[in-house]
Design an enzyme around this catalytic site. Structure first.
Site, PDB file in Angstrom:
ATOM      1  N   HIS A  72       0.842  -1.191   0.000  1.00  0.00           N
ATOM      2  CA  HIS A  72       0.000   0.000   0.000  1.00  0.00           C
ATOM      3  C   HIS A  72       0.877   1.241   0.000  1.00  0.00           C
ATOM      4  O   HIS A  72       1.768   1.382   0.833  1.00  0.00           O
ATOM      5  CB  HIS A  72      -0.919   0.015   1.229  1.00  0.00           C
ATOM      6  CG  HIS A  72      -2.121  -0.858   1.081  1.00  0.00           C
ATOM      7  ND1 HIS A  72      -3.252  -0.707   1.846  1.00  0.00           N
ATOM      8  CD2 HIS A  72      -2.383  -1.883   0.241  1.00  0.00           C
ATOM      9  CE1 HIS A  72      -4.145  -1.606   1.484  1.00  0.00           C
ATOM     10  NE2 HIS A  72      -3.633  -2.336   0.522  1.00  0.00           N
ATOM     11  N   TYR A 201      -9.441   5.659   6.912  1.00  0.00           N
ATOM     12  CA  TYR A 201      -9.625   6.083   8.301  1.00  0.00           C
ATOM     13  C   TYR A 201     -10.685   7.182   8.314  1.00  0.00           C
ATOM     14  O   TYR A 201     -10.462   8.259   7.749  1.00  0.00           O
ATOM     15  CB  TYR A 201      -8.322   6.622   8.879  1.00  0.00           C
ATOM     16  CG  TYR A 201      -7.274   5.565   9.164  1.00  0.00           C
ATOM     17  CD1 TYR A 201      -7.044   5.122  10.465  1.00  0.00           C
ATOM     18  CD2 TYR A 201      -6.509   5.022   8.133  1.00  0.00           C
ATOM     19  CE1 TYR A 201      -6.084   4.169  10.727  1.00  0.00           C
ATOM     20  CE2 TYR A 201      -5.541   4.068   8.387  1.00  0.00           C
ATOM     21  CZ  TYR A 201      -5.336   3.642   9.687  1.00  0.00           C
ATOM     22  OH  TYR A 201      -4.381   2.686   9.942  1.00  0.00           O
ATOM     23  N   PRO A 293      -4.513   0.426  18.476  1.00  0.00           N
ATOM     24  CA  PRO A 293      -4.236  -0.045  17.114  1.00  0.00           C
ATOM     25  C   PRO A 293      -4.380   1.017  16.031  1.00  0.00           C
ATOM     26  O   PRO A 293      -4.056   0.735  14.875  1.00  0.00           O
ATOM     27  CB  PRO A 293      -5.277  -1.160  16.921  1.00  0.00           C
ATOM     28  CG  PRO A 293      -6.394  -0.805  17.847  1.00  0.00           C
ATOM     29  CD  PRO A 293      -5.734  -0.177  19.035  1.00  0.00           C
ATOM     30  N   LYS A 297       1.028   0.125  15.012  1.00  0.00           N
ATOM     31  CA  LYS A 297       2.412   0.103  15.476  1.00  0.00           C
ATOM     32  C   LYS A 297       2.803  -1.123  16.302  1.00  0.00           C
ATOM     33  O   LYS A 297       4.000  -1.380  16.479  1.00  0.00           O
ATOM     34  CB  LYS A 297       2.688   1.358  16.323  1.00  0.00           C
ATOM     35  CG  LYS A 297       2.697   2.645  15.527  1.00  0.00           C
ATOM     36  CD  LYS A 297       3.794   2.645  14.515  1.00  0.00           C
ATOM     37  CE  LYS A 297       3.656   3.751  13.513  1.00  0.00           C
ATOM     38  NZ  LYS A 297       4.291   3.458  12.242  1.00  0.00           N
ATOM     39  N   TYR A 385       3.695   6.871   9.927  1.00  0.00           N
ATOM     40  CA  TYR A 385       2.912   5.685   9.574  1.00  0.00           C
ATOM     41  C   TYR A 385       3.786   4.632   8.908  1.00  0.00           C
ATOM     42  O   TYR A 385       3.658   3.433   9.186  1.00  0.00           O
ATOM     43  CB  TYR A 385       1.767   6.075   8.640  1.00  0.00           C
ATOM     44  CG  TYR A 385       0.675   5.029   8.555  1.00  0.00           C
ATOM     45  CD1 TYR A 385      -0.499   5.149   9.298  1.00  0.00           C
ATOM     46  CD2 TYR A 385       0.803   3.921   7.721  1.00  0.00           C
ATOM     47  CE1 TYR A 385      -1.495   4.202   9.226  1.00  0.00           C
ATOM     48  CE2 TYR A 385      -0.190   2.955   7.647  1.00  0.00           C
ATOM     49  CZ  TYR A 385      -1.343   3.106   8.395  1.00  0.00           C
ATOM     50  OH  TYR A 385      -2.320   2.146   8.329  1.00  0.00           O
TER      51      TYR A 385
END
Length: 391
Positions: A72, A201, A293, A297, A385
């Site tokens: 991704h 998200y 979550p 990580k 990220y």
């Protein structure tokens, strides 16, 4: 029974550590309380940072990941019915993430360990870590109904929050930092292709939602729910209806529905245990730290821990210096606290607190609009990220 490194726990951290040590010519024994089927089936995290992907490849555990994992190059933030894509490679100099479930990582590492690694004992329950503050630590364990002792030079506790490793560190020499959140995640697995090719998200006035996936044919989705929610109290159509509301946009995007095969609720908490070392006992992964979550990580922090330990022990063998081993806790904690910070930021950015005021709602939207309009803010998110450097 004797070895150089005794590893408690055959999750991804313990298994990867055994592989790294094997490749460095250092012997180890892995003790796992559960059976092999359980380890290979338990559902956990599924997002691998760039650094984790690189480590698995270098360790010889990347072939199947590269074949079936899903690379991704970004995520989508969704708020106020708008969509904003964060382009990872463009913002980080080429970094990306891989969608590849923890269960699959464990399968790959177990196969390697059983083929050419050191002993991996399933259904071997660690009872205690003893003499950690001496040069000869030991692990008492029970295997096939018989108690035994594993004599070690070093012990690494990869046995999670409820394991015995952390209990061997005197409470008087530790500090604990934690935060619990008044909500959790209702997660589902569904037999339906993902409705988007990257993670989504979503911040909504009704609460957070996440669109993820396990494969091109299996979707993984989450809803923010009150703390203590019973997953079975939610009907399947009720879940899909709520997901549809929270992912709503002003364009023609549609959420695909399918058969829900699994439901569960994940509590949300942040936890750090300091230090991560006592004598010759080293903590790694959930034994030392837990993150909500939202930032993806947890697994990646565990990888960072065992990479740090393996490098330090290899350095000692090559130079005789214990400097890197002595710095283990400090080195790991720098990365841990950055991950805790990022996970907290993502959680408070996207979840609506039960007592949130209109002022706080508008602040959330302002923060999201800042990310969507500022390359600097967007870059900060993308760098975090895709992963903080190991060591």
């Amino acid at each position: 029974m004797r070895t150089t490194v005794g590893i408690v726990g055959a999750g991804p951290a313990g298994l990867l550590l055994a592989r790294l040590l094997h490749n460095a010519g250092i012997d180890s024994v892995v003790l796992e309380s559960r059976d092999r089927a359980y380890v290979e089936q338990r559902q956990r995290a599924g997002i691998l940072e760039q650094g984790t992907v690189d480590v698995l490849r270098a360790a010889g555990a990347g072939e199947r990941m590269d074949r079936v994992g899903l690379r991704h190059d970004g995520i989508e933030l969704r708020f106020a019915r708008q969509r904003h894509r964060v382009d990872f490679p463009a913002l980080t100099g080429g970094r990306s993430v891989m969608v590849y479930a923890q269960t699959e990582v464990c399968k790959d590492l177990i196969a390697l360990q059983l083929a050419d690694g050191g002993p991996l004992l399933f259904e071997a329950e660690a009872l205690a870590v003893e003499d950690a503050d001496t040069d000869h630590p030991r692990i008492r364990f029970r295997h096939e109904g018989v108690e035994d002792v594993l004599e070690c030079d070093w012990v690494v506790g990869c046995d999670g929050f409820w394991g015995v490793a952390r209990q061997a560190i005197p409470a008087a020499s530790t500090r604990v930092f934690e935060r619990t959140y008044p909500f959790g995640w209702l997660g589902i697995l569904a037999d339906v292709p993902p409705s988007h090719d990257e993670l989504v998200y979503a911040r909504h006035d009704r609460g957070f939602a996440l669109l993820s996936m396990r494969s091109p044919s299996v979707s993984r989705l989450y809803l923010q729910v009150p703390e203590g929610t019973d997953a079975q109290a939610w009907g399947d159509e009720e879940i899909w209806d709520e997901l549809e509301r929270r992912f709503e946009t002003d364009d023609d995007w549609k959420l695909a529905r399918g058969e829900i095969t699994q439901k569960s609720v994940t509590p949300m908490r942040s936890y750090v245990h300091e230090p991560m070392r006592h004598g010759r006992l080293f903590l790694a992964g959930d034994a030392a730290h837990i993150v909500p979550p939202t930032g993806a990580k947890g697994l990646n922090l565990a990888v960072g821990d065992v990479v740090t330990f393996a490098r330090a022990l290899t350095h000692r063998g090559e130079t005789g210096s214990t400097a890197l081993l002595d710095a283990y806790s400090e080195t790991c904690l720098r990365r841990v606290w950055q991950a805790e910070r990022f996970s907290y930021d993502m959680t408070t950015l996207l979840h609506r607190a039960p007592d949130a005021t209109p002022f706080e709602d508008r602040l959330q939207l302002a923060r999201l609009e800042r990310i969507a309009s500022s390359r600097a803010a967007e870059t900060d998110l993308a760098e975090a990220y895709t992963g903080f450097p190991f060591g």
